[in-house]
Design an enzyme around this catalytic site. Structure first.
Site, short mmCIF file in Angstrom:
data_model
loop_
_atom_site.label_atom_id
_atom_site.label_comp_id
_atom_site.label_asym_id
_atom_site.label_seq_id
_atom_site.Cartn_x
_atom_site.Cartn_y
_atom_site.Cartn_z
N ASN A 9 0.76 -1.55 -0.07
CA ASN A 9 -0.67 -0.13 0.52
C ASN A 9 0.94 1.17 -0.13
O ASN A 9 1.89 1.82 0.96
CB ASN A 9 -1.09 -0.14 1.16
CG ASN A 9 -1.45 1.10 1.63
OD1 ASN A 9 -1.67 2.16 0.61
ND2 ASN A 9 -1.97 1.26 2.58
N TRP A 10 0.65 2.17 -0.88
CA TRP A 10 2.25 2.84 -1.07
C TRP A 10 1.89 4.12 -0.45
O TRP A 10 2.93 5.38 -0.31
CB TRP A 10 1.71 3.54 -2.50
CG TRP A 10 2.53 2.13 -3.05
CD1 TRP A 10 3.59 0.78 -3.43
CD2 TRP A 10 4.18 2.55 -5.08
NE1 TRP A 10 4.74 0.55 -4.08
CE2 TRP A 10 4.37 0.36 -5.51
CE3 TRP A 10 3.50 3.11 -5.65
CZ2 TRP A 10 5.16 0.36 -6.43
CZ3 TRP A 10 4.02 2.67 -7.64
CH2 TRP A 10 4.29 1.51 -7.31
N LYS A 11 0.03 4.27 -0.23
CA LYS A 11 -0.41 5.57 0.80
C LYS A 11 0.23 6.95 -1.02
O LYS A 11 0.10 6.33 -1.66
CB LYS A 11 0.67 5.95 1.70
CG LYS A 11 -0.21 4.54 2.72
CD LYS A 11 0.71 4.20 3.75
CE LYS A 11 -0.11 2.64 4.78
NZ LYS A 11 0.12 3.50 6.24
N HIS A 96 -9.48 1.13 5.17
CA HIS A 96 -8.15 1.71 5.03
C HIS A 96 -8.91 2.81 6.57
O HIS A 96 -8.88 3.15 6.79
CB HIS A 96 -7.05 2.19 4.60
CG HIS A 96 -5.70 2.17 5.22
ND1 HIS A 96 -5.76 2.85 6.38
CD2 HIS A 96 -4.99 1.08 5.50
CE1 HIS A 96 -3.69 2.82 6.57
NE2 HIS A 96 -3.94 1.27 5.99
N GLU A 98 -6.77 4.91 7.95
CA GLU A 98 -6.39 6.95 7.42
C GLU A 98 -7.33 7.27 6.89
O GLU A 98 -7.55 8.20 7.10
CB GLU A 98 -4.99 6.85 6.55
CG GLU A 98 -3.68 5.86 7.59
CD GLU A 98 -2.74 5.32 6.79
OE1 GLU A 98 -2.66 5.54 5.13
OE2 GLU A 98 -1.70 4.53 7.12
N GLU A 168 -5.43 -4.71 10.29
CA GLU A 168 -4.51 -3.52 10.78
C GLU A 168 -4.29 -3.23 11.63
O GLU A 168 -5.29 -2.34 11.57
CB GLU A 168 -4.17 -2.24 9.68
CG GLU A 168 -4.02 -3.43 8.17
CD GLU A 168 -3.66 -2.41 7.44
OE1 GLU A 168 -2.72 -2.75 6.51
OE2 GLU A 168 -3.89 -0.98 7.51
N GLY A 174 2.64 1.89 10.91
CA GLY A 174 3.99 3.07 10.44
C GLY A 174 4.28 3.64 11.65
O GLY A 174 5.41 4.76 11.89
N SER A 214 3.68 -2.26 10.27
CA SER A 214 4.62 -2.49 10.65
C SER A 214 5.21 -3.98 10.49
O SER A 214 6.34 -4.03 10.60
CB SER A 214 5.25 -1.82 12.25
OG SER A 214 5.24 -0.53 12.38
N GLY A 235 2.34 -1.37 3.57
CA GLY A 235 3.22 0.18 3.75
C GLY A 235 4.43 0.38 3.98
O GLY A 235 5.12 0.36 2.71
N GLY A 236 5.00 0.71 4.60
CA GLY A 236 6.21 1.90 4.24
C GLY A 236 7.04 0.30 3.54
O GLY A 236 7.86 1.27 2.93
P1 13P Z 1 3.22 0.35 7.71
O1 13P Z 1 3.14 -0.88 7.17
O2 13P Z 1 4.34 1.57 7.29
O3 13P Z 1 3.21 0.33 9.18
O4 13P Z 1 1.22 0.58 7.28
C1 13P Z 1 0.95 -0.75 7.47
C2 13P Z 1 -0.45 -0.31 6.54
O5 13P Z 1 -0.87 0.94 6.89
C3 13P Z 1 -0.77 -0.93 5.55
O6 13P Z 1 -1.65 -0.39 4.50
#
Ligand code: 13P
Length: 252
Positions: A9-11, A96, A98, A168, A174, A214, A235-236
């Site tokens: 998930n590149w966000k 998600h 966010e 999640e 993050g 994470s 994510g990251g």
């Molecule tokens: P991180 O891997 O950066 O913690 O993010 C997880 C995430 O929100 C994937 O959708």
């Protein structure tokens, strides 16, 4: 057998040029060494058409990170499920934390998005998970169950085949603070039981439930080693090809 999946998930990261460079690098790495799982990258809308074309003969599937809760019309700035589908994307990430937190997406809004995504032939990666306060109050099971009931448990058994769940925990996103493999397995097993209660044991057994928060190459093998963890939503660590490949390798 349910699918093993590693999804990025590149966000809100990567310009179009940077996204093309990352997807090309990943495509080449995975062409040289076939993954043992399904690989998906979730990208901003503007990347979808270009990356779907770039990756069409590769093992990598493309996902949007959102779609509108309306079919079409005067909704300036929105992107519909039909538009996402028309780019060649196969998946959409919905629910998600966010989006729930910063864009006030309610269970009802998400239910409409899920319905439209499925009606337009997209598969849905549906995210659920509790906040730190909810975890500290031992509310994680109730929160996850309510999120499922609010937006996806109305689906038919046939529609359910196109749902992937991503657990999640918000406190792990993050933050560098991963749920332990035991904590994650406990709630994944509970989520699978909730699915079994609605759709039956076989459908639950065939549902892929991903862990997100994470997740990285160093902790993925332990997480993915658990019976109810079918992969990750990353994510990251999906923003650099070697990091993402390291997680994909956890399925070796
Ligand atoms: P991180 O891997 O950066 O913690 O993010 C997880 C995430 O929100 C994937 O959708």
């Amino acid at each position: 057998m349910r699918k093993k999946i590693v999804a990025g998930n590149w966000k809100m990261n990567k310009t179009l040029q940077e996204g093309v460079a990352l997807a090309t690098e990943l495509k080449n790495i995975l062409a040289a060494e076939k993954p043992n799982c399904e690989v998906i990258i979730g990208t901003p809308f503007i990347h979808l058409a270009t990356l779907s074309e770039l990756l069409k003969d590769s093992v990598i599937a493309v996902s949007a990170e959102n779609c509108a809760n309306k079919e079409s019309g005067a909704y300036t700035g929105e992107v519909s499920a039909a538009m996402v589908k028309s780019t060649g994307a196969e998946y959409v990430i919905l629910g998600h934390s966010e989006r729930r937190e910063y864009y006030h997406e309610t269970p009802e809004i998400l239910k409409d998005k899920v319905d439209l995504a499925l009606a337009n032939g997209l598969k849905v990666i549906f995210c659920i998970g509790e906040s730190l306060a909810e975890r500290e109050a031992n509310q994680q099971e109730a929160v996850c169950k309510a999120e499922l009931e609010g937006s996806v448990f109305h689906l038919s058994a046939e529609q359910w085949k196109n749902i992937v769940i991503a657990y999640e925990p918000i406190w792990a996103i993050g933050t560098g603070k991963t749920a332990t493999a035991e904590q994650a397995e406990e709630i994944h097993a509970y989520i699978r039981k909730c699915v079994a209660d609605v759709y039956g044991a076989q459908a639950a057994d065939e549902t892929s439930i991903l862990y997100g928060g994470s997740c990285k190459a160093s902790n993925a093998p332990e997480l993915f080693g658990k019976p109810d963890i079918d992969g990750g939503l990353i994510g990251g660590a999906s923003l650099k090809a070697p990091d993402f490949k390291g997680i994909i390798d956890a399925w070796k």
